[in-house]
Scaffold this motif. Sequence first.
Motif, PDB file in Angstrom:
ATOM      1  N   ILE A 186       0.754  -1.247  -0.004  1.00 24.70           N
ATOM      2  CA  ILE A 186      -0.148   0.026   0.059  1.00 24.70           C
ATOM      3  C   ILE A 186       1.036   1.289   0.106  1.00 24.70           C
ATOM      4  O   ILE A 186       0.800   2.120  -0.743  1.00 24.70           O
ATOM      5  CB  ILE A 186      -1.082   0.067   1.275  1.00 24.70           C
ATOM      6  N   GLN A 187       1.606   1.270   0.668  1.00 24.83           N
ATOM      7  CA  GLN A 187       2.819   2.292   0.809  1.00 24.83           C
ATOM      8  C   GLN A 187       3.486   2.711  -0.384  1.00 24.83           C
ATOM      9  O   GLN A 187       3.624   3.706  -0.947  1.00 24.83           O
ATOM     10  CB  GLN A 187       3.776   2.317   2.020  1.00 24.83           C
ATOM     11  N   GLU A 242       3.482   6.434   4.901  1.00 25.34           N
ATOM     12  CA  GLU A 242       3.506   5.394   5.985  1.00 25.34           C
ATOM     13  C   GLU A 242       2.447   5.510   6.876  1.00 25.34           C
ATOM     14  O   GLU A 242       1.780   4.294   7.412  1.00 25.34           O
ATOM     15  CB  GLU A 242       4.792   5.838   6.489  1.00 25.34           C
ATOM     16  N   VAL A 243       1.936   6.649   7.451  1.00 25.96           N
ATOM     17  CA  VAL A 243       0.833   6.980   8.121  1.00 25.96           C
ATOM     18  C   VAL A 243      -0.337   6.088   7.377  1.00 25.96           C
ATOM     19  O   VAL A 243      -1.268   5.298   8.130  1.00 25.96           O
ATOM     20  CB  VAL A 243       0.685   8.027   8.691  1.00 25.96           C
ATOM     21  N   LEU A 244      -0.593   6.643   6.288  1.00 29.32           N
ATOM     22  CA  LEU A 244      -1.801   6.182   5.678  1.00 29.32           C
ATOM     23  C   LEU A 244      -1.765   4.388   5.228  1.00 29.32           C
ATOM     24  O   LEU A 244      -2.886   3.761   5.361  1.00 29.32           O
ATOM     25  CB  LEU A 244      -1.791   6.830   3.968  1.00 29.32           C
ATOM     26  N   ALA A 245      -0.456   4.127   4.810  1.00 28.41           N
ATOM     27  CA  ALA A 245      -0.436   2.615   4.643  1.00 28.41           C
ATOM     28  C   ALA A 245      -0.898   1.860   5.850  1.00 28.41           C
ATOM     29  O   ALA A 245      -1.553   0.867   5.742  1.00 28.41           O
ATOM     30  CB  ALA A 245       1.085   2.350   4.183  1.00 28.41           C
ATOM     31  N   ASP A 246      -0.282   2.148   6.999  1.00 27.42           N
ATOM     32  CA  ASP A 246      -0.482   1.458   8.479  1.00 27.42           C
ATOM     33  C   ASP A 246      -1.986   1.429   8.700  1.00 27.42           C
ATOM     34  O   ASP A 246      -2.671   0.460   8.892  1.00 27.42           O
ATOM     35  CB  ASP A 246       0.230   2.562   9.567  1.00 27.42           C
ATOM     36  N   TRP A 247      -2.626   2.705   8.550  1.00 27.85           N
ATOM     37  CA  TRP A 247      -4.007   2.795   8.661  1.00 27.85           C
ATOM     38  C   TRP A 247      -4.776   1.874   7.675  1.00 27.85           C
ATOM     39  O   TRP A 247      -5.688   1.055   7.995  1.00 27.85           O
ATOM     40  CB  TRP A 247      -4.565   4.262   8.673  1.00 27.85           C
ATOM     41  N   LEU A 248      -4.562   2.159   6.273  1.00 24.20           N
ATOM     42  CA  LEU A 248      -5.389   1.396   5.256  1.00 24.20           C
ATOM     43  C   LEU A 248      -5.019  -0.391   5.530  1.00 24.20           C
ATOM     44  O   LEU A 248      -5.914  -0.963   4.962  1.00 24.20           O
ATOM     45  CB  LEU A 248      -4.932   1.982   3.962  1.00 24.20           C
ATOM     46  N   SER A 249      -3.984  -0.704   5.972  1.00 22.64           N
ATOM     47  CA  SER A 249      -3.801  -2.008   6.238  1.00 22.64           C
ATOM     48  C   SER A 249      -4.531  -2.688   7.278  1.00 22.64           C
ATOM     49  O   SER A 249      -4.743  -4.001   7.011  1.00 22.64           O
ATOM     50  CB  SER A 249      -2.110  -2.243   6.294  1.00 22.64           C
ATOM     51  N   GLU A 250      -5.140  -1.918   7.847  1.00 23.62           N
ATOM     52  CA  GLU A 250      -6.088  -2.573   8.938  1.00 23.62           C
ATOM     53  C   GLU A 250      -7.521  -2.628   8.397  1.00 23.62           C
ATOM     54  O   GLU A 250      -8.494  -2.960   8.962  1.00 23.62           O
ATOM     55  CB  GLU A 250      -5.899  -1.467  10.152  1.00 23.62           C
TER      56      GLU A 250
END
Length: 126
Positions: free
Chosen positions: A93-94, A116-124
Amino acid sequence: MKRNPVIPYAIIALIGILLVIGVSFIGLDQRDTLQNEEEGGAEQQDDAQEGETADDPEAIYESNCASCHGGDLSGGGGPALTEVGSNRSKDEIQDIIINGTDGGMPAGMATNEEAEVLADWLSEMK
């Protein structure tokens, strides 16, 4: 003694011309002031947004992604992201956020930190 009827019209025309010139100079000054405020205001707004949204994934998403992926992740111009974490890892995603895809996702939609913040959030999102 006979008066010349053209003189009052000439005076009115001269006053009108002077008023137009005066208003034009005032307008130019106001336009320059507005442009300077917009340029300065945009820089201040960008700085404020970067500081405010750098670690808030929902704010980053709203300002960078929602126009294509929908305000509720349901899609639109881009695919739905409601279950993107089921299909892709955080790193994938990142990578997409930073580098884009050939299918239409443009590169550079967020800074590396925001990605990085977005990818962490979207991966959830599963």
